[in-house]
Design an enzyme around this catalytic site. Structure first.
Site, PDB file in Angstrom:
ATOM      1  N   GLU A  13      17.982 -17.233  -7.655  1.00 50.87           N
ATOM      2  CA  GLU A  13      17.594 -15.876  -8.035  1.00 50.87           C
ATOM      3  C   GLU A  13      17.036 -15.852  -9.470  1.00 50.87           C
ATOM      4  OE1 GLU A  13      16.864 -13.345  -6.594  1.00 50.87           O
ATOM      5  OE2 GLU A  13      17.096 -11.647  -7.947  1.00 50.87           O
ATOM      6  N   CYS A  18       0.794  -1.226   0.000  1.00 53.03           N
ATOM      7  CA  CYS A  18       0.000   0.000   0.000  1.00 53.03           C
ATOM      8  C   CYS A  18       0.833   1.287   0.000  1.00 53.03           C
ATOM      9  CB  CYS A  18      -0.870   0.041   1.239  1.00 53.03           C
ATOM     10  SG  CYS A  18      -1.773  -1.452   1.554  1.00 53.03           S
ATOM     11  N   HIS A  66      17.205 -36.851  -7.026  1.00 57.76           N
ATOM     12  CA  HIS A  66      16.508 -37.360  -5.840  1.00 57.76           C
ATOM     13  C   HIS A  66      15.030 -36.975  -5.854  1.00 57.76           C
ATOM     14  CE1 HIS A  66      20.225 -38.824  -4.237  1.00 57.76           C
ATOM     15  NE2 HIS A  66      20.783 -37.639  -4.454  1.00 57.76           N
ATOM     16  N   LYS A  90       6.516  -4.294  -3.779  1.00 59.35           N
ATOM     17  CA  LYS A  90       7.942  -3.984  -3.715  1.00 59.35           C
ATOM     18  C   LYS A  90       8.437  -4.017  -2.271  1.00 59.35           C
ATOM     19  CE  LYS A  90      11.868  -2.368  -5.328  1.00 59.35           C
ATOM     20  NZ  LYS A  90      12.661  -3.416  -5.999  1.00 59.35           N
ATOM     21  N   LYS A 104      13.288 -14.595 -10.399  1.00 65.95           N
ATOM     22  CA  LYS A 104      13.064 -13.490 -11.336  1.00 65.95           C
ATOM     23  C   LYS A 104      12.062 -13.921 -12.403  1.00 65.95           C
ATOM     24  CE  LYS A 104      14.161 -10.456 -10.063  1.00 65.95           C
ATOM     25  NZ  LYS A 104      14.730 -10.468  -8.759  1.00 65.95           N
ATOM     26  N   GLU A 116       8.401 -14.539 -10.961  1.00 74.79           N
ATOM     27  CA  GLU A 116       7.675 -13.386 -10.419  1.00 74.79           C
ATOM     28  C   GLU A 116       7.176 -12.438 -11.490  1.00 74.79           C
ATOM     29  OE1 GLU A 116       9.862 -11.153  -7.439  1.00 74.79           O
ATOM     30  OE2 GLU A 116      11.648 -11.009  -8.665  1.00 74.79           O
ATOM     31  N   TRP A 123      -3.188  -2.605  -1.215  1.00 74.97           N
ATOM     32  CA  TRP A 123      -2.845  -3.999  -1.529  1.00 74.97           C
ATOM     33  C   TRP A 123      -3.620  -4.816  -0.511  1.00 74.97           C
ATOM     34  CZ3 TRP A 123      -0.260  -8.281   0.603  1.00 74.97           C
ATOM     35  CH2 TRP A 123       0.250  -9.204  -0.315  1.00 74.97           C
ATOM     36  N   ASN A 177      -1.602   2.154   6.015  1.00 75.44           N
ATOM     37  CA  ASN A 177      -0.738   1.032   5.615  1.00 75.44           C
ATOM     38  C   ASN A 177      -0.484   0.204   6.860  1.00 75.44           C
ATOM     39  OD1 ASN A 177      -0.541   2.186   3.138  1.00 75.44           O
ATOM     40  ND2 ASN A 177       1.653   2.614   3.224  1.00 75.44           N
ATOM     41  N   GLY A 178      -0.536  -1.118   6.722  1.00 79.41           N
ATOM     42  CA  GLY A 178      -0.274  -1.981   7.877  1.00 79.41           C
ATOM     43  C   GLY A 178      -1.482  -2.844   8.192  1.00 79.41           C
ATOM     44  N   ARG A 213       4.953  -0.088  -5.655  1.00 77.24           N
ATOM     45  CA  ARG A 213       4.925  -0.837  -4.396  1.00 77.24           C
ATOM     46  C   ARG A 213       3.947  -1.998  -4.441  1.00 77.24           C
ATOM     47  NH1 ARG A 213       6.853   2.172   0.130  1.00 77.24           N
ATOM     48  NH2 ARG A 213       5.386   1.142   1.497  1.00 77.24           N
TER      49      ARG A 213
HETATM   50  C1  G6P Z   1       9.497  -8.298  -1.944  1.00 70.45           C
HETATM   51  C2  G6P Z   1      10.061  -7.872  -3.283  1.00 70.45           C
HETATM   52  C3  G6P Z   1      11.349  -8.621  -3.575  1.00 70.45           C
HETATM   53  C4  G6P Z   1      12.344  -8.405  -2.435  1.00 70.45           C
HETATM   54  C5  G6P Z   1      11.735  -8.801  -1.091  1.00 70.45           C
HETATM   55  C6  G6P Z   1      12.604  -8.343   0.064  1.00 70.45           C
HETATM   56  O1  G6P Z   1       9.038  -9.609  -2.012  1.00 70.45           O
HETATM   57  O2  G6P Z   1       9.116  -8.112  -4.303  1.00 70.45           O
HETATM   58  O3  G6P Z   1      11.926  -8.141  -4.780  1.00 70.45           O
HETATM   59  O4  G6P Z   1      13.487  -9.153  -2.682  1.00 70.45           O
HETATM   60  O5  G6P Z   1      10.467  -8.160  -0.908  1.00 70.45           O
HETATM   61  O6  G6P Z   1      12.609  -6.938   0.088  1.00 70.45           O
HETATM   62  P1  G6P Z   1      13.734  -6.049   0.750  1.00 70.45           P
HETATM   63  O7  G6P Z   1      13.262  -4.637   0.562  1.00 70.45           O
HETATM   64  O8  G6P Z   1      13.787  -6.455   2.191  1.00 70.45           O
HETATM   65  O9  G6P Z   1      15.004  -6.337   0.037  1.00 70.45           O
END
Ligand code: G6P
Length: 607
Positions: free
Chosen positions: A480, A2, A503, A602, A484, A487, A74, A100-101, A27
């Site tokens: 990673e 949010c 396995h 984000k 990527k 997502e 959100w 937010n929260g 975000r």
């Molecule tokens: C969210 C984002 C990711 C990020 C993760 C941790 O899930 O979409 O891209 O890696 O949070 O965020 P931070 O701000 O703690 O790196």
């Protein structure tokens, strides 16, 4: 997650609110709304879905006034809908709130108010805040807020307007981030810097349990005892163009391309003439010598950077490293004491679980060092030491340049500690520094071959599933690469330690399954060849990624991509780039919303 914006000044509030919300879109959100005081009462307009829906409604029903708040939601409590969107009003319409929260005890509070015949229209926890404010309001807004705060459990950043005091905005913070932008004859609130960067660079960061009263020409901040607090002004020196697309179609692509620059800034801010300057890090050599264990605690891609960190630190410093997902770390019983260093990694510095992990580690007696991108963020403030990555603002939900700079800091940290602990000869140390300094140019070299990756993407953007395999540090990068891809393209993908495939997961390999095999580590190359053969003999199509062994790789794979040579521990910084590009191109070819993938946020400020 949010986003909050707010404006008080002499101009119309709506254009700023809409622009600010646009800057916070990254975000993650599923509905949006604004509330503006129109001279008589508070008017609210809100819409489910993208911001353009809100813009359309606003263009039909003009909403005029110079004080207002806005929100991108959100969904947590209550599905995404017009009604559940913020702002929420109290029953008489006197108060409007954006939040937010999460209010954890909202059901009890809601029941209490319903028993007093107060009606609710939404399913949200936020509406409870608006109703509580009206319930406790006896003419002094701060008194009412303090009372409401004493009743609520959970996390909140709040923007509040009320028609009894139409010339002010109230901002409140507990756990969820909130900043105040200081302008000339106008002031702003926002959950994140990009929303106000076009207006001002001077901000206050609200701390927990602070209440700010914004008027056109003043900002006053109070504590829970209603005492005035002196806040330190923070100047944000981010390049404004860094938070703009600057001609690129997507922020993610722009940020991938910015990686050489971000790496150069992060490295050159610390490394001078073979010295790594961490003077601001106060951990002493004695404390280092007594370290028995290092924990790395993080979420998402930051956790994946931590997995690379484990290999690097164990190799260079010879101290056991455990990497933990923050949401797991915080609820288990990790063996942590004063001889433990906990490294928290976070781009935003606001991730709720990582922050909770930091607090827990400190309670258990560990020293906490955080690697964070956002200056003054909550995790930075909670930690004993902080090393900032100099990635600049990162807007795309899928992190790229922040991740790369996290790796750079981990390399520097490992090298510095190894040097202090006499674990490296001068010669080895200098070799690694040269390799570190060479990384940005090598990343540039890979980016100049991006069309090759675009070609692989064009062949496989329709596939159902992709498997990433690698050993050792290549496994860390597989994690990673897989994240990527899934997502932003919504393609199912898995990362597997190549030796572990047989396995279980190998049962999923069939004719045409696409596998990306990372084989950058010389000493494991032959082992990887065996694992690649295991999948090709079962029909897999393999893209091999390596830095040498051309002929051997060509003999066992269908496609190949070669990255420049580098020292083994730093190869992840190079290997990740083609994987980021692959995810980007696949997602673009599928027509996905690359910068704002569905369901993702984000900055994850709730558990
Ligand atoms: C969210 C984002 C990711 C990020 C993760 C941790 O899930 O979409 O891209 O890696 O949070 O965020 P931070 O701000 O703690 O790196």
């Amino acid at each position: 997650m949010c986003g909050i914006v707010g404006y008080i000044g002499y101009e119309q509030a709506t254009p700023f609110l809409l622009k600010g919300l646009e800057k916070l879109e990254y975000r993650g959100y599923d509905s949006a709304g604004i509330a503006v005081f129109n001279g008589n009462r508070i008017e609210v307009i809100k819409s489910k879905g993208e911001l353009k829906n809100l813009r359309e409604t606003v263009s039909k029903h003009k909403i005029e006034g110079t004080v207002g708040i806005g929100h991108t939601r959100w969904a947590t409590h209550g599905r995404p809908s017009d009604i559940n969107s913020h702002p929420h009003k109290s029953c008489s319409g006197k108060f409007a709130v954006v939040h937010n929260g999460i209010i954890e005890n909202y059901i009890q509070l809601k029941n209490k108010l319903m028993n007093k015949n107060i009606n609710f229209v939404s399913e949200t926890d936020t509406e409870v805040i608006a109703q509580l404010l009206e319930y406790y309001y006896k003419g002094d807004i701060i008194d009412a807020i303090i009372k409401v705060m004493s009743r609520m459990e959970g996390s909140y950043a709040l923007g509040i307007i009320n028609s009894d005091n139409p010339d002010e905005i109230i901002a409140v913070r507990k756990e969820s981030p909130l900043i105040i932008g200081i302008g000339d004859g106008e002031n702003y609130i926002a959950s994140d810097i990009p929303a106000i960067l076009s207006k001002t660079r001077n901000i206050y960061r609200l701390e927990n349990n602070e209440i700010a009263v914004l008027k056109r020409d003043s900002v006053k901040v109070y504590n829970l005892d209603k005492e005035l607090i002196n806040k330190e002004k923070i100047y944000i020196d981010w390049d404004i163009s860094a938070a703009e697309k600057g001609g690129y179609e997507h922020f993610m692509f722009k940020e991938i391309m910015e990686q050489p620059k971000a790496m150069r800034s992060t490295i050159s801010s610390r490394v001078k003439d073979y010295d790594i300057n961490f003077d601001d890090v106060k951990i002493t050599v004695d404390q280092l010598k007594n370290l028995r264990k290092i924990f790395i605690v993080a979420c998402g891609s930051a956790y994946h950077a931590g997995v690379v960190g484990k290999y690097v630190i164990e190799k260079l410093i010879k101290i056991p490293v455990e990497v933990d997902i923050a949401s797991e770390f915080r609820y288990r019983e990790p063996i942590v004491d004063e001889n433990t260093l906990v490294i928290a990694i976070s781009q935003s510095g606001e991730t709720a679980d990582t922050k909770a992990g930091v607090i827990k580690a400190k309670e258990l007696g560990a020293r906490v060092l955080s690697i964070v991108n956002v200056v003054g963020s909550a995790i930075a403030m909670e930690s004993d030491d902080v090393i900032y990555t100099l990635a600049g603002p990162e807007i795309a939900v899928a992190t790229t340049k922040a991740y790369s700079t996290q790796l750079a800091v981990l390399y520097m940290l490992a090298l510095k500690f190894a040097k202090l602990l006499d674990k490296l000869s001068d010669e080895q140390y200098k070799y690694y520094i040269d390799e570190l300094n060479a990384l940005p140019d090598k990343i540039e070299q890979i980016l100049s071959n991006k069309e090759d990756i675009q070609y692989f993407a064009s062949k496989y953007f329709n596939c159902k599933s992709v498997f990433f395999i690698g050993r050792n540090i290549d496994y860390a990068i597989s994690l990673e690469g897989s994240l990527k891809l899934k997502e932003i393209s919504y393609i199912h993908s898995e990362a597997y330690a190549a030796g572990e495939l047989k396995h279980g997961t190998i049962s999923l390999i069939e004719d045409g399954t696409f596998v990306i095999a990372l084989a950058t580590q010389d000493f494991l190359f032959d082992k990887m060849v065996s694992n690649i053969k295991e999948v090709t003999t079962r029909g897999a199509v393999v893209l091999g990624l390596s830095c040498g062994h051309e002929n051997e790789l060509k003999a066992v794979t269908n496609f190949q991509f070669f990255i420049p040579k580098a020292c083994d521990i730093m190869l992840p910084s190079l290997a990740v780039v083609p994987l980021q590009l692959f995810a980007y191109y696949v997602s673009s070819m599928k027509g996905c919303d690359i910068d704002k993938p569905r369901n993702l946020a984000k900055s994850v400020t709730v558990e």
